[in-house]
Design a protein around this motif. Structure first.
Motif, mmCIF file in Angstrom:
data_model
loop_
_atom_site.group_PDB
_atom_site.id
_atom_site.type_symbol
_atom_site.label_atom_id
_atom_site.label_comp_id
_atom_site.label_asym_id
_atom_site.label_seq_id
_atom_site.Cartn_x
_atom_site.Cartn_y
_atom_site.Cartn_z
ATOM 1 N N LEU A 1 47.488 39.071 39.389
ATOM 2 C CA LEU A 1 47.199 37.697 38.980
ATOM 3 C C LEU A 1 48.470 36.930 38.631
ATOM 4 C CD1 LEU A 1 44.251 38.452 36.499
ATOM 5 C CD2 LEU A 1 44.047 37.834 38.928
ATOM 6 N N VAL B 1 44.128 31.330 35.780
ATOM 7 C CA VAL B 1 44.494 32.637 36.312
ATOM 8 C C VAL B 1 44.217 32.629 37.815
ATOM 9 C CG1 VAL B 1 44.111 35.112 36.179
ATOM 10 C CG2 VAL B 1 43.906 33.713 34.107
ATOM 11 N N LEU C 1 41.339 40.419 35.822
ATOM 12 C CA LEU C 1 41.002 39.381 34.839
ATOM 13 C C LEU C 1 40.478 40.008 33.554
ATOM 14 C CD1 LEU C 1 40.690 36.386 34.135
ATOM 15 C CD2 LEU C 1 38.423 36.447 35.206
ATOM 16 N N SER D 1 40.338 41.328 41.619
ATOM 17 C CA SER D 1 40.683 40.184 40.774
ATOM 18 C C SER D 1 39.888 40.198 39.468
ATOM 19 C CB SER D 1 40.431 38.874 41.528
ATOM 20 O OG SER D 1 41.254 38.772 42.671
ATOM 21 N N SER E 1 35.409 32.876 29.320
ATOM 22 C CA SER E 1 35.795 33.116 30.711
ATOM 23 C C SER E 1 34.600 33.642 31.478
ATOM 24 C CB SER E 1 36.948 34.125 30.778
ATOM 25 O OG SER E 1 36.487 35.406 30.372
ATOM 26 N N THR F 1 40.640 30.806 38.418
ATOM 27 C CA THR F 1 39.572 30.796 37.422
ATOM 28 C C THR F 1 40.140 30.306 36.100
ATOM 29 O OG1 THR F 1 37.884 32.131 36.308
ATOM 30 C CG2 THR F 1 39.981 33.186 36.742
#
Length: 780
Positions: free
Chosen positions: A556, A455, A471, A467, A489, A528
């Motif tokens: 993203l 991502v 996410l 961000s 994550s 990421t």
């Protein structure tokens, strides 16, 4: 043009043979000198999203370019400290290898997913900074070192992963080639002896096939030093080289022997080149054109197979149009030497032919008056003449039922389900296949192969407040995708570190120190890594990938990688190439046939017949290899899918091969039509004159491709089955029945073309009349 080439070859026959010998020696030297390593990979789209993710994982996240999985069976609980000590001791040799980036175990990661469901087995993943092919070269050494170090602890080691699968594929391909050659070469020689009744005549086609194969293998090995060449390309070379080298030679030798009965050797060779030589040339060009369509599909392995096929067809043409006619010029009447059974050839055959024609003249009167110098008298009897005549008496009654049968045979093709292939291309019981499948069955579902998602933050900072919030939204939506069971994550792992993301202001320094290892592992600048675990089989896992790709956060960019995404991208890439490839092949084939026959409608009919035989064989392929109708007889286990390269390669090869018989038969029909002006009689005589050779050539092709059935790898087995079946359909139903029926219905329209097209064909020197223009046969 071709007649002159025949005369030139006769005058320079010794030079042509010497150059062919030099070509053989050069090919052998090249094979020994350059080596070249063939690849078992290349069955994925290197330019797809999944490939970009995999490269980024290797280059930026240190996940390696490939991996090897070592499965340790302890026979006791993995929680036993002695098991851990034994596994770590076994893996110790890998730590000193610069190609090994990292080794992951249940103890190094703290993750229980590395332990089997029964708790008595565990696996370790060695991440490698090497390609699959490079990993295969080191696999034996790593496997032996780990197994030897594990033995004192009572641990049994098996190896899984792509390099292990690739190594086994390479081994099985080599074994399959050896089996096929052992079975097919003697059978091919036997068929040729039956056709020609002479060992010398039967041996020549094998020489042409051997020259083409040796030269092509040398070329493929040379190319392997500059780019990836598939190990399966060698199967394509041996199968096509034997089939086409022998196929082209059969027609040329048969026509030369026929012409030799009524004319001197130099004229016999010139007529042979002007008729069969021309047909072979355009037939080979059509096959090459069909194989070039493999480049419409984004698979390097398929490109390699197509290139190998084009090389072997080109060499079969080169040797078939130089070495073979030169040998015929040298042998002359001795082409019939070492007879098997009672055969008439050479001067004796010529006297018999003259006697027969004299008798025929006396019986038939007007028939001899339409003979042009040098052309054989078409007989009015014989099995194939009778078949053609019977078909043309009732063309509709023959055509309609056969069309229905072929169309019904092709219906299963509509539910074709493609897969790029995996461990299941290997036979059941293969250690690499069994070990790889164990990761899916004996260990926590989906845990051994999570779906990696990269991502990327569009603001350039993966840890900015915007961000992170985006996410979190992506992870929340991904968790709702069917079959997703767990997500790893930065945002999901934060709970254990006590992070309150709602209060996060975008400053990474405010994050707890306990989260720093996770950030270090999963964040690289603006990107990421998110890993998604899904409890799903292959087809459903591919749907998970498609569902993940529909999630499109504003802030993203989401890209999905991993094996399942590779499968999706490969199949999508193949589907995208189908229409352009079809248009390319059909348009190109039409143009080639237009120039060959100077007819507008014959190429359309030929293309329609070819598509019928191909779809019928592909439909049967689905019934057999997708549905498993003959899996017990053929020795494989159906998976419900077809390896994606098989139908593509079949189409590209078969489109040219089907045209092969069409061109060779219609060339003879056209000769008779231009001689007599009688379409019906020309079809009957043309079929009779070529049927025996076509039947023999088809038998040899079926033997050559049928040899692939002896391979243990299903991709090769299915390819051989499909090609052999298509040739059988083409040489029987299509050529013997459908072609006479359609040509009878079309009548004179078979040969119609605008004057401009006729003029172009004449200007290029491709007209049938070049034999007459050259004055061949004036002494007859």
């Amino acid at each position: 043009m071709f007649a002159r080439w025949g005369f030139s070859l006769y005058r320079n026959r010794k030079l042509a043979l010497a150059l062919s010998g030099l070509g053989l020696v050069a090919s052998i030297v090249l094979m020994v000198a350059v080596g070249g390593s063939l690849s078992s990979s290349g069955f994925a789209n290197d330019h797809a999203e999944s490939a970009r993710v995999d490269r980024q994982l290797a280059d930026e996240f240190g996940r390696g370019r490939t991996s090897i999985v070592f499965i340790f069976d302890a026979g006791r609980p993995v929680s036993d400290p002695a098991v851990r000590a034994g596994v770590e001791a076994a893996l110790a040799p890998l730590a000193h290898d610069q190609r090994v980036v990292q080794v992951l175990t249940t103890w190094s990661t703290g993750n229980p997913r590395f332990v089997s469901n029964d708790g008595q087995s565990t696996y370790a993943v060695a991440l490698l900074n090497a390609s699959d092919d490079e990993a295969q070269k080191g696999l034996d050494g790593w496997r032996d070192d780990v197994a030897a170090a594990a033995k004192p602890a009572g641990l049994t080691v098996t190896v899984a992963g792509d390099p292990a699968i690739g190594e086994e594929i390479t081994t099985q391909v080599e074994k399959g080639i050896a089996r096929a050659e052992t079975a097919t070469v003697p059978l091919t020689l036997l068929v040729q002896v039956v056709i020609f009744g002479s060992l010398v005549a039967a041996g020549l086609p094998l020489l042409v096939g051997a020259l083409a194969i040796v030269g092509s293998v040398a070329a493929v090995l040379l190319l392997a030093n500059f780019g990836q060449q598939s190990v399966v390309a060698i199967n394509v070379v041996t199968g096509l080289g034997l089939a086409l080298g022998v196929d082209y030679s059969l027609f040329m030798v048969a026509r030369f022997r026929e012409e030799l009965r009524r004319r001197p050797v130099d004229e016999a060779l010139s007529v042979t080149m002007a008729t069969v030589g021309k047909s072979i040339f355009f037939s080979g060009i059509t096959v090459i054109f069909g194989l070039s369509a493999t480049h419409f599909f984004p698979l390097p392995a398929l490109h390699s197979m197509g290139d190998a096929g084009m090389i072997v067809v080109a060499l079969a043409l080169v040797y078939g149009l130089t070495f073979l006619p030169a040998m015929l010029g040298v042998l002359g009447d001795r082409i019939n030497a070492v007879p098997i059974g009672r055969r008439v050839g050479g001067q004796a055959g010529r006297r018999a032919e003259e006697s027969r024609q004299t008798t025929d003249d006396g019986r038939q009167g007007t028939q001899s008056s339409v003979l042009s110098p040098g052309y054989p008298l078409g007989s009015s009897s014989g099995f194939w003449h009778g078949v053609a005549t019977a078909v043309m008496r009732r063309p509709v009654a023959v055509l309609v039922p056969l069309l229905v049968v072929l169309l019904l045979a092709g219906v299963p093709f509509l539910r074709l389900d493609l897969t790029p292939g995996g461990p299941d291309v290997l036979p059941t019981g293969n250690p690499a296949r069994d070990a790889t499948e164990r990761l899916r069955t004996d260990f926590p579902a989906g845990e051994s192969d999570p779906v990696p998602v990269i991502v990327t933050a569009k603001d350039g900072n993966a840890l900015s407040a915007a961000s992170i919030q985006a996410l979190r939204g992506f992870v929340a939506r991904a968790a709702t995708v069917p079959h997703v069971t767990r997500i790893e994550s930065v945002v999901t792992d934060a709970a254990a570190a006590g992070v309150n993301w709602d209060a996060y202001d975008g400053d990474p320094a405010t994050l707890p120190t306990g989260l720093q290892p996770v950030i270090g592992e999963r964040v690289r600048g603006d990107a990421t890594l998110v890993e998604i675990v899904a409890d799903a089989e292959s087809a459903k896992l591919q749907q998970v990938v498609r569902d993940l790709r529909t999630i499109d956060p504003t802030e993203l960019r989401v890209e999905v990688g991993g094996p399942a995404a590779t499968d999706v991208d490969t199949v999508d890439g193949i589907n995208a190439g189908i229409v352009p490839a079809l248009v390319f092949v059909i348009a190109g084939s039409y143009l080639i046939l237009l120039l060959t026959f100077g007819s507008v409608f014959l190429p359309l009919k030929a293309i329609a017949m070819t598509l019928l035989s191909i779809t019928a064989s592909l439909g049967t392929l689905v019934l057999v290899f997708q549905d498993g109708r003959l899996e017990g007889l053929l020795g494989f286990q159906a998976t419900g899918q077809i390896i994606s390269t098989t139908p593509i390669l079949m189409f590209c090869i078969l489109f040219g091969l089907s045209m092969d018989y069409e061109v060779l038969m219609l060339t003879r029909v056209q000769e008779e039509y231009e001689r007599t002006g009688d379409n019906t009689a020309a079809v009957a005589v043309g079929l009779e004159r070529t049927a025996k050779t076509i039947t023999g050539a088809a038998a040899i092709m079926i033997i050559a491709f049928g040899g692939f059935l002896l391979a243990d790898i299903v991709v090769i087995k299915s390819l051989g089955f499909g090609l052999a079946l298509a040739v059988l359909i083409d040489a029987t139903i299509v050529r013997a029945l459908l072609v006479p029926a359609t040509m009878r219905l079309m009548g004179r329209w078979n040969w119609w073309a605008p004057s401009s097209v006729r003029a172009l064909v004449d200007r290029l020197g491709l007209a049938r009349s070049e034999v007459a223009r050259a004055g061949i046969g004036a002494a007859d």
